[in-house]
Design an enzyme around this catalytic site. Structure first.
Site, PDB file in Angstrom:
ATOM      1  N   ARG A  52      14.915  -0.513  -7.275  1.00  0.00           N
ATOM      2  CA  ARG A  52      13.621  -0.713  -7.615  1.00  0.00           C
ATOM      3  C   ARG A  52      13.337  -0.472  -9.060  1.00  0.00           C
ATOM      4  NH1 ARG A  52      11.007   0.536  -3.004  1.00  0.00           N
ATOM      5  NH2 ARG A  52       9.379  -0.626  -3.789  1.00  0.00           N
ATOM      6  N   HIS A  65      -1.771 -16.507   6.574  1.00  0.00           N
ATOM      7  CA  HIS A  65      -0.479 -15.424   6.773  1.00  0.00           C
ATOM      8  C   HIS A  65      -1.329 -14.462   7.687  1.00  0.00           C
ATOM      9  CE1 HIS A  65       1.520 -17.324   3.771  1.00  0.00           C
ATOM     10  NE2 HIS A  65       0.693 -17.000   2.938  1.00  0.00           N
ATOM     11  N   LYS A 106       2.088   6.690   4.624  1.00  0.00           N
ATOM     12  CA  LYS A 106       1.713   5.055   4.528  1.00  0.00           C
ATOM     13  C   LYS A 106       1.200   4.809   5.841  1.00  0.00           C
ATOM     14  CE  LYS A 106       5.008   4.727   0.711  1.00  0.00           C
ATOM     15  NZ  LYS A 106       6.353   4.244   0.246  1.00  0.00           N
ATOM     16  N   PRO A 116       0.699  -1.356   0.022  1.00  0.00           N
ATOM     17  CA  PRO A 116      -0.137  -0.188   0.013  1.00  0.00           C
ATOM     18  C   PRO A 116       0.675   1.251  -0.194  1.00  0.00           C
ATOM     19  CG  PRO A 116      -0.060  -1.123   2.048  1.00  0.00           C
ATOM     20  CD  PRO A 116       1.051  -1.649   1.440  1.00  0.00           C
ATOM     21  N   GLU A 117       0.446   2.010  -0.827  1.00  0.00           N
ATOM     22  CA  GLU A 117       0.907   3.427  -0.955  1.00  0.00           C
ATOM     23  C   GLU A 117      -0.230   4.661  -0.513  1.00  0.00           C
ATOM     24  OE1 GLU A 117       3.153   4.516  -4.513  1.00  0.00           O
ATOM     25  OE2 GLU A 117       3.460   2.555  -4.976  1.00  0.00           O
TER      26      GLU A 117
END
Length: 270
Positions: free
Chosen positions: A248, A85, A52, A2-3
């Site tokens: 990245r 998870h 975030k 998530p950003e």
DNA sequence: CCCTATGTTCCCAA
DNA sequence: CTTGGGAACATAGG
């Protein structure tokens, strides 16, 4: 995962379901998350976002701080069954929130509500081109790295950095102190165009992002460059390229996002 | 086995 | 001291 747009989506959805509710039980399934104790019986006063980071504000100056890092998700559900998870379950009267995180990078901590989180300005409401131009003057890192530095601007990650730079037609490797004031204005306009749109689309479900109710977002259909290596640039028709920047994957159109003063020929030292 | 992954922090070299 | 690059963290998937 998530950003800013994804965390903002969760933040807004959480407000609807937990504000005013009391925490009935907290089950910490993976203690690697962090130490969170003594929150049972507290009522949720509000939910907020800093970059975030997600904050669930409780009574008595206590705030539960969640950071989902790469693969963390929050899921609102009823019943006792847990997804694989699952690292944390917070039960309220009306339902439960599970924190699901395959890679186990997510964190959960408690802070005093009054203690502010120290991050850069939020690009949604304070992308001030003059200010950013000023603080970039000493900074020789690539503009993409600058955008992703949470101490300078809070909330932009790899996907939206690529998207914003493409929209602004800026080469991700340009030195941050090499941008003109006008280019900072363009960058601000790009950020303030893309981020609210991504929020309206409830985020980018490029792989496993889901909102609080398990639904995919829609912004993956609007991506200009991210994940589109070798596809046609929606602006010029050229081939989108992918190269590494600080480890990245960085997607860009070499035609639309040229360095000032010459074509990007793929061999220039970066 | 290789590489990749929406994030952050730490270590090290310049 | 600062800046910047890469590894590490832990796991799944192609």
């Amino acid at each position: 995962m998530p950003e800013l747009p994804e965390v903002e989506t969760l933040c807004r959805q959480l407000r609807h379901v937990i504000v005013g509710s009391e925490i009935a039980e907290i089950r910490i399934i993976d203690s690697k998350l962090g130490a969170i104790e003594g929150l049972e019986g507290k009522t949720v006063k509000g939910v907020s976002r800093d970059g975030k980071t997600l904050s669930i504000e409780l009574e008595e100056n206590l705030t539960l701080v969640l950071h989902l890092r790469m693969t963390g998700r929050l899921l609102w559900h009823n019943g006792n069954g847990l997804q694989p998870h699952t690292r944390l379950v917070i039960s309220f009267g009306p339902g439960r929130i599970s924190l699901i995180d395959p890679r186990r990078f997510a964190t959960a901590t408690i802070r005093q509500t009054a203690d502010r989180i120290s991050l850069g300005s939020d690009p949604l409401d304070a992308f001030d081109p003059s200010h950013l131009w000023k603080i970039a003057q000493q900074c020789t890192i690539p503009i993409k790295s600058f955008l992703m530095d949470q101490r300078r601007i809070a909330g932009i990650g790899n996907i939206y950095a690529c998207e914003i730079l493409h929209q602004a037609r800026l080469d991700p490797w340009r030195k941050a102190n090499g941008l003109s004031r006008d280019e900072w204005v363009t960058l601000g306009a790009a950020a303030q165009g893309i981020l609210p749109k991504a929020i309206a689309n409830r985020g980018t479900s490029i792989s496993d992002w889901r909102d609080l109710f398990g639904k995919k977002g829609k912004h993956q259909d609007c991506l200009l460059v991210y994940g589109r290596e070798d596809a046609a640039c929606r602006s010029c028709g050229g081939k989108i390229q992918r190269r590494k920047l600080n480890g990245r994957g960085t997607y860009f159109c070499p035609t639309c996002q040229q360095r000032k003063g010459g074509a990007y020929d793929g061999t220039m030292e970066l």
